[in-house]
Write a protein that holds these residues in place. Structure first.
Motif, mmCIF file in Angstrom:
data_model
loop_
_atom_site.group_PDB
_atom_site.id
_atom_site.type_symbol
_atom_site.label_atom_id
_atom_site.label_comp_id
_atom_site.label_asym_id
_atom_site.label_seq_id
_atom_site.Cartn_x
_atom_site.Cartn_y
_atom_site.Cartn_z
ATOM 1 N N UNK A 63 0.819 -1.211 0.000
ATOM 2 C CA UNK A 63 0.000 0.000 0.000
ATOM 3 C C UNK A 63 0.849 1.254 0.000
ATOM 4 N N UNK A 64 1.909 1.250 0.805
ATOM 5 C CA UNK A 64 2.805 2.411 0.848
ATOM 6 C C UNK A 64 3.507 2.623 -0.485
ATOM 7 N N UNK A 65 3.947 1.538 -1.101
ATOM 8 C CA UNK A 65 4.612 1.640 -2.402
ATOM 9 C C UNK A 65 3.633 2.164 -3.447
ATOM 10 N N UNK A 66 2.405 1.661 -3.436
ATOM 11 C CA UNK A 66 1.396 2.118 -4.404
ATOM 12 C C UNK A 66 1.126 3.604 -4.241
ATOM 13 N N UNK A 67 1.050 4.077 -3.009
ATOM 14 C CA UNK A 67 0.818 5.501 -2.763
ATOM 15 C C UNK A 67 1.942 6.345 -3.347
ATOM 16 N N UNK A 68 3.158 5.840 -3.300
ATOM 17 C CA UNK A 68 4.303 6.588 -3.823
ATOM 18 C C UNK A 68 4.438 6.467 -5.339
ATOM 19 N N UNK A 69 4.073 5.323 -5.902
ATOM 20 C CA UNK A 69 4.327 5.053 -7.323
ATOM 21 C C UNK A 69 3.235 5.582 -8.240
ATOM 22 N N UNK A 70 1.979 5.468 -7.878
ATOM 23 C CA UNK A 70 0.876 5.836 -8.770
ATOM 24 C C UNK A 70 0.953 7.294 -9.228
ATOM 25 N N UNK A 71 1.214 8.267 -8.326
ATOM 26 C CA UNK A 71 1.341 9.648 -8.824
ATOM 27 C C UNK A 71 2.511 9.813 -9.797
ATOM 28 N N UNK A 72 3.580 9.072 -9.582
ATOM 29 C CA UNK A 72 4.722 9.141 -10.488
ATOM 30 C C UNK A 72 4.353 8.615 -11.865
ATOM 31 N N UNK A 73 3.530 7.573 -11.907
ATOM 32 C CA UNK A 73 3.103 7.015 -13.188
ATOM 33 C C UNK A 73 2.282 8.025 -13.972
ATOM 34 N N UNK A 74 1.387 8.742 -13.303
ATOM 35 C CA UNK A 74 0.572 9.746 -13.996
ATOM 36 C C UNK A 74 1.464 10.868 -14.533
ATOM 37 N N UNK A 75 2.445 11.287 -13.739
ATOM 38 C CA UNK A 75 3.385 12.308 -14.209
ATOM 39 C C UNK A 75 4.163 11.826 -15.413
ATOM 40 N N UNK A 76 4.509 10.541 -15.416
ATOM 41 C CA UNK A 76 5.232 9.965 -16.547
ATOM 42 C C UNK A 76 4.369 9.961 -17.799
ATOM 43 N N UNK A 77 3.085 9.687 -17.639
ATOM 44 C CA UNK A 77 2.187 9.691 -18.802
ATOM 45 C C UNK A 77 2.115 11.087 -19.411
ATOM 46 N N UNK A 78 2.068 12.103 -18.573
ATOM 47 C CA UNK A 78 2.056 13.474 -19.096
ATOM 48 C C UNK A 78 3.338 13.758 -19.867
ATOM 49 N N UNK A 79 4.461 13.306 -19.320
ATOM 50 C CA UNK A 79 5.749 13.544 -19.979
ATOM 51 C C UNK A 79 5.803 12.815 -21.328
ATOM 52 N N UNK A 80 5.285 11.582 -21.377
ATOM 53 C CA UNK A 80 5.251 10.833 -22.644
ATOM 54 C C UNK A 80 4.399 11.586 -23.666
ATOM 55 N N UNK A 81 3.256 12.116 -23.232
ATOM 56 C CA UNK A 81 2.400 12.881 -24.143
ATOM 57 C C UNK A 81 3.137 14.115 -24.658
ATOM 58 N N UNK A 82 3.868 14.802 -23.796
ATOM 59 C CA UNK A 82 4.627 15.979 -24.227
ATOM 60 C C UNK A 82 5.692 15.599 -25.255
ATOM 61 N N UNK A 83 6.355 14.472 -25.035
ATOM 62 C CA UNK A 83 7.382 14.006 -25.980
ATOM 63 C C UNK A 83 6.744 13.628 -27.313
ATOM 64 N N UNK A 84 5.624 12.887 -27.260
ATOM 65 C CA UNK A 84 4.916 12.523 -28.500
ATOM 66 C C UNK A 84 4.477 13.759 -29.270
ATOM 67 N N UNK A 85 3.954 14.743 -28.554
ATOM 68 C CA UNK A 85 3.506 15.977 -29.213
ATOM 69 C C UNK A 85 4.688 16.671 -29.875
ATOM 70 N N UNK A 86 5.835 16.694 -29.204
ATOM 71 C CA UNK A 86 7.040 17.267 -29.803
ATOM 72 C C UNK A 86 7.452 16.518 -31.059
ATOM 73 N N UNK A 87 7.358 15.188 -31.020
ATOM 74 C CA UNK A 87 7.692 14.364 -32.187
ATOM 75 C C UNK A 87 6.735 14.646 -33.342
ATOM 76 N N UNK A 88 5.446 14.744 -33.034
ATOM 77 C CA UNK A 88 4.459 15.040 -34.072
ATOM 78 C C UNK A 88 4.675 16.437 -34.657
ATOM 79 N N UNK A 89 5.015 17.393 -33.811
ATOM 80 C CA UNK A 89 5.283 18.753 -34.303
ATOM 81 C C UNK A 89 6.509 18.758 -35.219
ATOM 82 N N UNK A 90 7.550 18.013 -34.845
ATOM 83 C CA UNK A 90 8.738 17.914 -35.707
ATOM 84 C C UNK A 90 8.382 17.271 -37.044
ATOM 85 N N UNK A 91 7.542 16.234 -36.996
ATOM 86 C CA UNK A 91 7.120 15.582 -38.241
ATOM 87 C C UNK A 91 6.308 16.545 -39.106
ATOM 88 N N UNK A 92 5.451 17.341 -38.485
ATOM 89 C CA UNK A 92 4.682 18.334 -39.236
ATOM 90 C C UNK A 92 5.608 19.368 -39.875
#
Length: 134
Positions: free
Chosen positions: A32-61
């Protein structure tokens, strides 16, 4: 005369039911303690992946623009980048949705609606846009 053996100091092998329950409870608390620490990090990582993908798509455009002299029509969207050989495949955002593409005053904009998959929102549900990274 026979020697009598006492079994007072005999050791038990294995664990009692109480000991097993205590160990399982400790493991559950740690998980439970590990989940409390890890889950917010995973959501932050998803945002970062989206930002990277958007940058890649913008470069392709931008590469498409250099090759063709204009950005793809909004109706053609990202498949035009694949057809032109600029992208191998069109990524999905980390929440499984398509990235959105539109032109604003002749300039491309790429957007992900975030975790809630709806326009607007805050925190993990906030939109992520190529306009934010400039």
């Amino acid at each position: 005369m026979k020697k009598r053996t006492t079994h007072l100091h005999q050791f038990q092998k294995g664990m009692t039911l109480i000991e097993i329950i205590v160990v399982i409870a400790m493991i559950a608390i740690l998980m439970g303690l590990v989940a409390i620490a890890v889950i917010p990090q995973m959501e932050g990582s998803k945002k970062r992946v989206a930002e990277i993908d958007i940058g890649t798509l913008m470069n392709a455009l931008d590469m498409y623009y250099v090759q063709r002299g204009n950005y793809p029509d909004v109706a053609a969207g990202f498949p035009a980048l694949v057809d032109a050989g600029v992208l191998k495949k069109i990524p999905k955002d980390p929440w499984g949705s398509d990235y959105l593409y539109f032109l604003e005053q002749g300039k491309p904009v790429v957007v992900s609606y975030g975790a809630d998959k709806a326009q607007g929102g805050e925190g993990d549900n906030a939109d992520i846009s190529s306009k934010d990274s400039k």
